[in-house]
Write a protein that holds these residues in place. Structure first.
Motif, PDB file in Angstrom:
ATOM      1  N   ILE A 104       0.838  -1.203   0.000  1.00 40.78           N
ATOM      2  CA  ILE A 104       0.000   0.000   0.000  1.00 40.78           C
ATOM      3  C   ILE A 104       0.871   1.251   0.000  1.00 40.78           C
ATOM      4  O   ILE A 104       0.673   2.174  -0.793  1.00 40.78           O
ATOM      5  CB  ILE A 104      -0.927  -0.002   1.227  1.00 40.78           C
ATOM      6  CG1 ILE A 104      -1.951  -1.139   1.127  1.00 40.78           C
ATOM      7  CG2 ILE A 104      -1.627   1.349   1.376  1.00 40.78           C
ATOM      8  CD1 ILE A 104      -2.749  -1.356   2.402  1.00 40.78           C
ATOM      9  N   ALA A 105       1.846   1.300   0.916  1.00 45.51           N
ATOM     10  CA  ALA A 105       2.694   2.485   1.049  1.00 45.51           C
ATOM     11  C   ALA A 105       3.447   2.789  -0.241  1.00 45.51           C
ATOM     12  O   ALA A 105       3.708   3.957  -0.561  1.00 45.51           O
ATOM     13  CB  ALA A 105       3.675   2.301   2.207  1.00 45.51           C
ATOM     14  N   GLN A 106       3.795   1.747  -1.009  1.00 39.96           N
ATOM     15  CA  GLN A 106       4.591   1.927  -2.223  1.00 39.96           C
ATOM     16  C   GLN A 106       3.761   1.882  -3.504  1.00 39.96           C
ATOM     17  O   GLN A 106       4.319   1.815  -4.600  1.00 39.96           O
ATOM     18  CB  GLN A 106       5.692   0.862  -2.260  1.00 39.96           C
ATOM     19  CG  GLN A 106       6.688   1.001  -1.116  1.00 39.96           C
ATOM     20  CD  GLN A 106       7.765  -0.067  -1.116  1.00 39.96           C
ATOM     21  OE1 GLN A 106       7.519  -1.227  -1.477  1.00 39.96           O
ATOM     22  NE2 GLN A 106       8.966   0.300  -0.720  1.00 39.96           N
ATOM     23  N   ASP A 107       2.444   1.969  -3.371  1.00 38.82           N
ATOM     24  CA  ASP A 107       1.559   1.983  -4.539  1.00 38.82           C
ATOM     25  C   ASP A 107       1.518   3.392  -5.121  1.00 38.82           C
ATOM     26  O   ASP A 107       0.712   4.233  -4.704  1.00 38.82           O
ATOM     27  CB  ASP A 107       0.160   1.513  -4.135  1.00 38.82           C
ATOM     28  CG  ASP A 107      -0.787   1.392  -5.326  1.00 38.82           C
ATOM     29  OD1 ASP A 107      -0.446   1.887  -6.427  1.00 38.82           O
ATOM     30  OD2 ASP A 107      -1.868   0.814  -5.160  1.00 38.82           O
ATOM     31  N   ARG A 108       2.369   3.672  -6.081  1.00 38.25           N
ATOM     32  CA  ARG A 108       2.503   5.024  -6.616  1.00 38.25           C
ATOM     33  C   ARG A 108       1.370   5.406  -7.556  1.00 38.25           C
ATOM     34  O   ARG A 108       1.334   6.529  -8.059  1.00 38.25           O
ATOM     35  CB  ARG A 108       3.876   5.173  -7.283  1.00 38.25           C
ATOM     36  CG  ARG A 108       4.997   5.032  -6.262  1.00 38.25           C
ATOM     37  CD  ARG A 108       6.380   5.243  -6.820  1.00 38.25           C
ATOM     38  NE  ARG A 108       7.374   5.113  -5.758  1.00 38.25           N
ATOM     39  CZ  ARG A 108       8.678   5.312  -5.918  1.00 38.25           C
ATOM     40  NH1 ARG A 108       9.146   5.653  -7.125  1.00 38.25           N
ATOM     41  NH2 ARG A 108       9.515   5.167  -4.900  1.00 38.25           N
ATOM     42  N   GLY A 109       0.443   4.511  -7.772  1.00 37.54           N
ATOM     43  CA  GLY A 109      -0.758   4.851  -8.515  1.00 37.54           C
ATOM     44  C   GLY A 109      -1.813   5.506  -7.647  1.00 37.54           C
ATOM     45  O   GLY A 109      -2.837   5.959  -8.139  1.00 37.54           O
ATOM     46  N   LEU A 110      -1.546   5.579  -6.328  1.00 32.72           N
ATOM     47  CA  LEU A 110      -2.474   6.210  -5.386  1.00 32.72           C
ATOM     48  C   LEU A 110      -1.851   7.473  -4.803  1.00 32.72           C
ATOM     49  O   LEU A 110      -0.637   7.514  -4.555  1.00 32.72           O
ATOM     50  CB  LEU A 110      -2.803   5.254  -4.232  1.00 32.72           C
ATOM     51  CG  LEU A 110      -3.761   4.104  -4.519  1.00 32.72           C
ATOM     52  CD1 LEU A 110      -3.783   3.133  -3.344  1.00 32.72           C
ATOM     53  CD2 LEU A 110      -5.169   4.625  -4.794  1.00 32.72           C
ATOM     54  N   PRO A 111      -2.647   8.515  -4.543  1.00 33.67           N
ATOM     55  CA  PRO A 111      -2.132   9.697  -3.844  1.00 33.67           C
ATOM     56  C   PRO A 111      -1.613   9.310  -2.459  1.00 33.67           C
ATOM     57  O   PRO A 111      -2.118   8.374  -1.829  1.00 33.67           O
ATOM     58  CB  PRO A 111      -3.358  10.609  -3.735  1.00 33.67           C
ATOM     59  CG  PRO A 111      -4.303  10.121  -4.782  1.00 33.67           C
ATOM     60  CD  PRO A 111      -4.069   8.653  -4.892  1.00 33.67           C
ATOM     61  N   MET A 112      -0.627  10.068  -1.966  1.00 32.77           N
ATOM     62  CA  MET A 112       0.006   9.710  -0.695  1.00 32.77           C
ATOM     63  C   MET A 112      -0.982   9.722   0.464  1.00 32.77           C
ATOM     64  O   MET A 112      -0.946   8.867   1.343  1.00 32.77           O
ATOM     65  CB  MET A 112       1.160  10.679  -0.404  1.00 32.77           C
ATOM     66  CG  MET A 112       2.109  10.193   0.668  1.00 32.77           C
ATOM     67  SD  MET A 112       3.014   8.707   0.169  1.00 32.77           S
ATOM     68  CE  MET A 112       2.653   7.596   1.530  1.00 32.77           C
ATOM     69  N   GLY A 113      -1.883  10.696   0.473  1.00 40.08           N
ATOM     70  CA  GLY A 113      -2.860  10.737   1.563  1.00 40.08           C
ATOM     71  C   GLY A 113      -3.740   9.510   1.592  1.00 40.08           C
ATOM     72  O   GLY A 113      -4.073   8.986   2.662  1.00 40.08           O
ATOM     73  N   ILE A 114      -4.131   9.021   0.423  1.00 43.70           N
ATOM     74  CA  ILE A 114      -4.954   7.814   0.340  1.00 43.70           C
ATOM     75  C   ILE A 114      -4.161   6.599   0.820  1.00 43.70           C
ATOM     76  O   ILE A 114      -4.690   5.724   1.512  1.00 43.70           O
ATOM     77  CB  ILE A 114      -5.444   7.592  -1.106  1.00 43.70           C
ATOM     78  CG1 ILE A 114      -6.339   8.750  -1.548  1.00 43.70           C
ATOM     79  CG2 ILE A 114      -6.182   6.266  -1.240  1.00 43.70           C
ATOM     80  CD1 ILE A 114      -7.627   8.880  -0.781  1.00 43.70           C
ATOM     81  N   ARG A 115      -2.898   6.547   0.468  1.00 44.70           N
ATOM     82  CA  ARG A 115      -2.071   5.426   0.925  1.00 44.70           C
ATOM     83  C   ARG A 115      -2.018   5.361   2.450  1.00 44.70           C
ATOM     84  O   ARG A 115      -2.168   4.281   3.044  1.00 44.70           O
ATOM     85  CB  ARG A 115      -0.646   5.547   0.365  1.00 44.70           C
ATOM     86  CG  ARG A 115      -0.534   5.362  -1.131  1.00 44.70           C
ATOM     87  CD  ARG A 115       0.924   5.312  -1.547  1.00 44.70           C
ATOM     88  NE  ARG A 115       1.283   6.375  -2.462  1.00 44.70           N
ATOM     89  CZ  ARG A 115       2.509   6.590  -2.911  1.00 44.70           C
ATOM     90  NH1 ARG A 115       3.507   5.818  -2.482  1.00 44.70           N
ATOM     91  NH2 ARG A 115       2.774   7.585  -3.744  1.00 44.70           N
ATOM     92  N   LEU A 116      -1.833   6.520   3.087  1.00 43.10           N
ATOM     93  CA  LEU A 116      -1.794   6.536   4.556  1.00 43.10           C
ATOM     94  C   LEU A 116      -3.151   6.144   5.141  1.00 43.10           C
ATOM     95  O   LEU A 116      -3.216   5.427   6.154  1.00 43.10           O
ATOM     96  CB  LEU A 116      -1.370   7.927   5.043  1.00 43.10           C
ATOM     97  CG  LEU A 116       0.056   8.361   4.676  1.00 43.10           C
ATOM     98  CD1 LEU A 116       0.313   9.792   5.129  1.00 43.10           C
ATOM     99  CD2 LEU A 116       1.098   7.417   5.284  1.00 43.10           C
ATOM    100  N   CYS A 117      -4.229   6.598   4.512  1.00 40.02           N
ATOM    101  CA  CYS A 117      -5.571   6.193   4.967  1.00 40.02           C
ATOM    102  C   CYS A 117      -5.745   4.680   4.899  1.00 40.02           C
ATOM    103  O   CYS A 117      -6.246   4.043   5.838  1.00 40.02           O
ATOM    104  CB  CYS A 117      -6.639   6.855   4.112  1.00 40.02           C
ATOM    105  SG  CYS A 117      -6.830   8.624   4.349  1.00 40.02           S
TER     106      CYS A 117
END
Length: 385
Positions: free
Chosen positions: A164-177
């Motif tokens: 999840i943390a390294q999924d660069r297809g997602l915005p960083m805020g969404i990754r933390l969520c």
């Protein structure tokens, strides 16, 4: 024994007098029993100086002189012990710092702490995602062994969290969520010792399409309630034990200006967009260092919450730095991460207190933490998530 370490681990070396800070200033440096005995027995002039330069308490530690400098730190910011005896002459903590190690029976993990600016430079300067190396070493197993089933479960959760943390297809805020959503769902399964449920949770969060769909329904907490949530977190941090007297004032300033800082978060995110992997690396660092500790207590929620809270705090400090100077360099990010690491990570009471807060402080509720994540790292409006 099997050991795991980050792929940059073996490239680390101390930069000595070139360091802007110094791990021999401001710290009480304990001397391990083996080194203490060696220093007691040392002969000639250095031996006398060693015995006089150590406070022989339990445990013994190096005395400090003016400006909190270790008494063996010379004017060139080099260690007189190492200059005279080489690295092998250092005590264990000086020889190992900033390395850290965790043992889980016949499994070991090693890493590098962010309180060192050379480590920050290694981590933040890389474009590619952090990966991990495994090898076998001739070291006996640790006697304090966690339940193997729980260890394997937490390893699976952490591997999913890395994805999840390294999924660069997602915005960083969404990754933390999504990290917090994964932790909450995993904790539910662990509390019920339902490993089948846990497998389903990890499988769901491992699927890229599922992550996209889950990220699309995250909503931002609004207005004054959101700001009060931020202030609650900052008040908690402000009342932790400070390593440096200036730290509570730095946090108080963030608390006082949170409304102004959040109003500029989107502009700051646009500035940081080309370097957002620095935040990713920070999240992976905290996940790696802390999440597997849940193999001993089954508590993945607090370790993940600690990770997200750490990223939020460093992130808000970053917005403040940008607001004050009109610029935000990688060197700024390294410095802020190092400051946070020193103040929080290197006081066990602070780490423990922040993790315990995840279960009892209103601001640490998953819904509030996710709201803070989106407010600090807002997704692009045109992407609709």
């Amino acid at each position: 024994m099997r050991v795991t370490y980050p792929d940059y681990y073996e490239t680390f070396h101390c930069i000595g007098s070139a360091c802007k800070d110094n791990c021999c200033i401001g710290w009480e440096i304990d001397v391990d029993p083996v080194s203490a005995a060696r220093y007691q027995a040392a002969d000639a002039e250095l031996g006398q100086r060693l015995r006089e330069g150590i406070q022989w308490d339990d445990p013994p530690y190096f005395k400090r002189k003016e400006k909190e400098r270790c008494c063996f730190l010379n004017e060139q910011n080099l260690c007189d012990i190492q200059c005279a005896l080489g690295e092998e002459g250092l005590c264990e903590i000086c020889r190992q710092h900033p390395r850290f190690h965790e043992w889980f029976g016949d499994y070991k993990e090693s890493g590098l702490g962010l309180c060192c600016e050379a480590v920050g430079a290694l981590l933040f300067s890389r474009e590619e995602p952090v990966s991990f190396v495994q090898s076998d070493i001739p070291e006996p197993p640790d006697e304090d062994e966690p339940d193997k089933r729980l260890l394997q479960a937490v390893l699976r959760i952490r591997e999913t969290a890395f994805g999840i943390a390294q999924d660069r297809g997602l915005p960083m805020g969404i990754r933390l969520c999504l990290l917090m959503e994964l932790a909450q769902a995993s904790q539910f399964c662990l509390d019920r010792e339902d490993m089948e449920c846990l497998d389903q949770v990890c499988s769901q969060f491992s699927l890229i399409q599922c992550r996209r769909e889950m990220g699309g329904i995250v909503r931002l907490e609004e207005g004054s309630a959101l700001e009060e949530t931020w202030r609650g977190m900052l008040r908690f941090l402000r009342h932790q034990t400070p390593l440096e007297s200036s730290w509570p004032e730095r946090i108080r300033r963030l608390e006082e200006n949170v409304s102004s800082l959040l109003s500029q978060a989107r502009d700051f995110s646009n500035i940081l967009k080309s370097r957002i992997q620095e935040v990713e690396h920070l999240a992976v660092y905290f996940l790696y260092r802390y999440l597997l500790k849940a193999a001993y207590d089954g508590d993945v929620l607090s370790k993940t919450g600690f990770t997200v809270t750490s990223c939020l705090t460093v992130g808000l400090m970053a917005v403040e730095r940008w607001q004050e100077t009109g610029d935000f360099t990688m060197e700024d990010h390294i410095q802020l991460a190092k400051d946070y690491s020193k103040q929080v990570e290197y006081d066990l009471d602070n780490v423990t207190g922040l993790m315990e807060a995840m279960w009892c402080e209103p601001w640490a509720d998953v819904s509030h933490l996710t709201g803070m994540c989106i407010s600090l790292f807002p997704p692009d409006k045109e992407k609709g998530c």
